[in-house]
Design an enzyme around this catalytic site. Structure first.
Site, PDB file in Angstrom:
ATOM      1  N   GLY A 117     -14.249  -8.612 -15.691  1.00 30.33           N
ATOM      2  CA  GLY A 117     -15.668  -8.665 -15.303  1.00 30.33           C
ATOM      3  C   GLY A 117     -16.417  -7.446 -15.821  1.00 30.33           C
ATOM      4  CB  THR A 139      -6.999  -5.837 -13.416  1.00 33.30           C
ATOM      5  OG1 THR A 139      -6.622  -6.824 -12.463  1.00 33.30           O
ATOM      6  CG2 THR A 139      -6.595  -6.347 -14.778  1.00 33.30           C
ATOM      7  CB  ILE A 140      -3.189  -5.305  -9.374  1.00 33.81           C
ATOM      8  CG1 ILE A 140      -4.162  -6.268  -8.693  1.00 33.81           C
ATOM      9  CG2 ILE A 140      -3.327  -3.894  -8.829  1.00 33.81           C
ATOM     10  CD1 ILE A 140      -3.821  -6.544  -7.227  1.00 33.81           C
ATOM     11  CG  ASP A 141      -5.776  -9.664 -10.836  1.00 39.22           C
ATOM     12  OD1 ASP A 141      -5.118  -9.372  -9.834  1.00 39.22           O
ATOM     13  OD2 ASP A 141      -7.004  -9.905 -10.808  1.00 39.22           O
ATOM     14  NE  ARG A 176      12.058 -16.898  11.672  1.00 41.84           N
ATOM     15  CZ  ARG A 176      11.660 -15.954  12.504  1.00 41.84           C
ATOM     16  NH1 ARG A 176      11.437 -14.731  12.074  1.00 41.84           N
ATOM     17  NH2 ARG A 176      11.481 -16.236  13.778  1.00 41.84           N
ATOM     18  CG  MET A 183      -4.437  -9.963  -3.993  1.00 41.14           C
ATOM     19  SD  MET A 183      -5.481  -8.489  -4.079  1.00 41.14           S
ATOM     20  CE  MET A 183      -6.526  -8.768  -2.661  1.00 41.14           C
ATOM     21  NE  ARG A 185      -9.751 -12.235 -11.069  1.00 39.68           N
ATOM     22  CZ  ARG A 185     -10.632 -11.739 -11.895  1.00 39.68           C
ATOM     23  NH1 ARG A 185     -11.912 -11.765 -11.586  1.00 39.68           N
ATOM     24  NH2 ARG A 185     -10.275 -11.209 -13.029  1.00 39.68           N
ATOM     25  CD  GLU A 236      -5.638 -13.740  -5.055  1.00 39.58           C
ATOM     26  OE1 GLU A 236      -5.996 -13.533  -3.886  1.00 39.58           O
ATOM     27  OE2 GLU A 236      -6.045 -13.068  -6.025  1.00 39.58           O
ATOM     28  NE  ARG A 274       7.845 -16.704  12.350  1.00 38.05           N
ATOM     29  CZ  ARG A 274       8.134 -17.773  13.101  1.00 38.05           C
ATOM     30  NH1 ARG A 274       7.853 -18.986  12.651  1.00 38.05           N
ATOM     31  NH2 ARG A 274       8.705 -17.623  14.278  1.00 38.05           N
TER      32      ARG A 274
HETATM   33  O1  F6P Z   1      -8.858  -8.530  -9.555  1.00 41.96           O
HETATM   34  C1  F6P Z   1      -8.165  -7.781  -8.631  1.00 41.96           C
HETATM   35  C2  F6P Z   1      -8.138  -8.493  -7.304  1.00 41.96           C
HETATM   36  O2  F6P Z   1      -7.429  -7.712  -6.384  1.00 41.96           O
HETATM   37  C3  F6P Z   1      -7.573  -9.910  -7.358  1.00 41.96           C
HETATM   38  O3  F6P Z   1      -6.182  -9.921  -7.424  1.00 41.96           O
HETATM   39  C4  F6P Z   1      -8.166 -10.480  -6.102  1.00 41.96           C
HETATM   40  O4  F6P Z   1      -8.285 -11.888  -6.177  1.00 41.96           O
HETATM   41  C5  F6P Z   1      -9.525  -9.843  -6.079  1.00 41.96           C
HETATM   42  O5  F6P Z   1      -9.444  -8.658  -6.809  1.00 41.96           O
HETATM   43  C6  F6P Z   1     -10.027  -9.510  -4.691  1.00 41.96           C
HETATM   44  O6  F6P Z   1     -11.308  -9.030  -4.789  1.00 41.96           O
HETATM   45  P1  F6P Z   1     -12.164  -8.495  -3.555  1.00 41.96           P
HETATM   46  O7  F6P Z   1     -11.946  -7.009  -3.510  1.00 41.96           O
HETATM   47  O8  F6P Z   1     -13.560  -8.832  -3.929  1.00 41.96           O
HETATM   48  O9  F6P Z   1     -11.692  -9.188  -2.323  1.00 41.96           O
END
Ligand code: F6P
Length: 359
Positions: A117, A139-141, A176, A183, A185, A236, A274
């Site tokens: 972004g 980014t962690i993503d 279990r 996360m 995205r 997610e 769980r």
């Molecule tokens: O892009 C990094 C991230 O942590 C994604 O993994 C996650 O979907 C998003 O940002 C969460 O963003 P926000 O801080 O707006 O909840």
């Protein structure tokens, strides 16, 4: 060193969601740029917001500003993922103001630490205002195009893998199913890497629409073989095959996917399930040793690019080497897990299912 020549005045900011390593990159830029090359480095607070208020919020970054920064989580400059200068709430398009304020501060250009972004905003600023930018991929993503890895990703994977290790022992003690939501995205890199590292039995990725019956079959097969617990890692942004085309990728948090998957697997298998949502724990805290090194290299390379006047590029890691690509190229889309790559094949090789096995 004799009297320092002030060679460049450069702005730096951090945009989008925070992640481990932002401060380590800032430190590398300040240590080399300011302390060795005599640059003046101006930190903008809260992404571009610091330039757009009635009062400008910026800081001259010096040695004193970066004490302890190598290991500190978060960002010393603050960040936001809702401050797009091209559509700035009621005030509309403030891109020109970004450029004007940077000019007033005497900044030749901007080193921007951000994800897809932020990089798209930077590319638009380049095209529409003539701002000069060097991007550093955060980014962690790990979903930025053109770089093998973004900084912050490794720290998130390390944490997620440790969390899965902990869930293993409690899953085994109680027979279990443990569902772990991570996360990422629209990309499954964290889930895939952490799932392999943590010895997961199933991984659900945004890139592979899933059918939970295939996951349940795997869990029941394990039970028949005397393994009464299972670990399922869920990205997610993962989607059931029946949901494809019905979700727009927004409001991932509201879906409570981990909970839904746990409930459904409990129904399908009769085994107690769980869920644990790792969420923002993946973004917080100290960078891993790997990320500290990567951040130092990326910051150093950003300084190299400015010194060479090689603007409007994104610092990238390619085949373990530090290099750069045009920002325009990096912002053409986002990166997803390669379904034909060796990572997915290796996961399947050790028996991990992705929920597409019944197709
Ligand atoms: O892009 C990094 C991230 O942590 C994604 O993994 C996650 O979907 C998003 O940002 C969460 O963003 P926000 O801080 O707006 O909840």
């Amino acid at each position: 060193m004799g009297g320092k020549r002030q060679t460049h005045t450069i702005a730096i900011n951090t945009g989008g969601g925070d992640c481990p390593g932002l401060n380590a990159v800032i430190r590398a830029v300040v240590k080399r740029g300011e302390l060795q090359l005599g640059w003046k480095i101006i930190g903008i607070e809260d992404s571009f917001d610091g330039l757009l208020g009635d009062e400008i919020k910026v800081r001259h970054l010096t040695r004193a500003s970066i004490g302890g920064a190598l290991t500190k989580g978060g960002t010393l400059l603050g960040s936001t993922n809702s401050g797009n200068p091209f559509s700035y709430g009621d005030r509309g398009n403030l891109a020109g103001l970004v450029k004007q304020r940077l000019d007033e501060l005497g900044c030749e250009g901007l080193i921007a630490l951000g994800g897809d972004g932020s990089m798209k905003i930077c590319q638009q600023l380049v095209e529409e205002t003539g701002l000069k930018v060097i991007g550093v991929p955060k980014t962690i993503d790990n979903d930025l195009l053109g770089t093998d890895e973004t900084f912050g990703f490794n720290s998130a994977v390390e944490f997620a893998a440790q969390a899965i290790d902990r869930l293993h022992s409690t899953a085994e003690s109680h027979d279990r199913i443990m569902v772990v939501e991570v996360m990422g995205r629209d990309a499954g890199f964290i889930a895939l890497h952490a799932g392999i590292a943590g010895g997961a039995d199933a991984i659900l990725l945004p890139e592979i629409p899933f059918d939970l019956q295939a996951v349940a079959d795997k869990i029941l097969e394990r039970k028949r073989l005397g393994r009464f617990f299972s670990i399922v890692v869920v990205a997610e942004g993962a989607r059931a095959a029946t949901e494809v085309g019905t979700l727009d990728g927004k409001n991932l948090r509201d879906r409570r996917l981990g909970r839904g998957v746990a409930d459904a697997l409990q129904d399908l298998t009769g085994i107690t399930a769980r869920e644990t949502v790792l969420g923002y724990l993946l973004r917080g805290g100290i960078p891993s040793a790997y990320d500290r090194v990567l951040c130092t290299r990326m910051g150093n390379h950003a300084v190299d690019l400015v010194e060479r006047g090689d603007w409007n590029r994104l610092v990238v890691l390619r085949n373990r080497e530090m290099t750069s690509i045009p920002l325009a190229e990096a912002t053409r889309g986002t990166k997803q897990v390669d379904l034909n790559g060796d990572l997915v094949a290796s996961a399947r090789g050790v028996g991990i299912v992705f929920g597409d096995e019944n197709r």
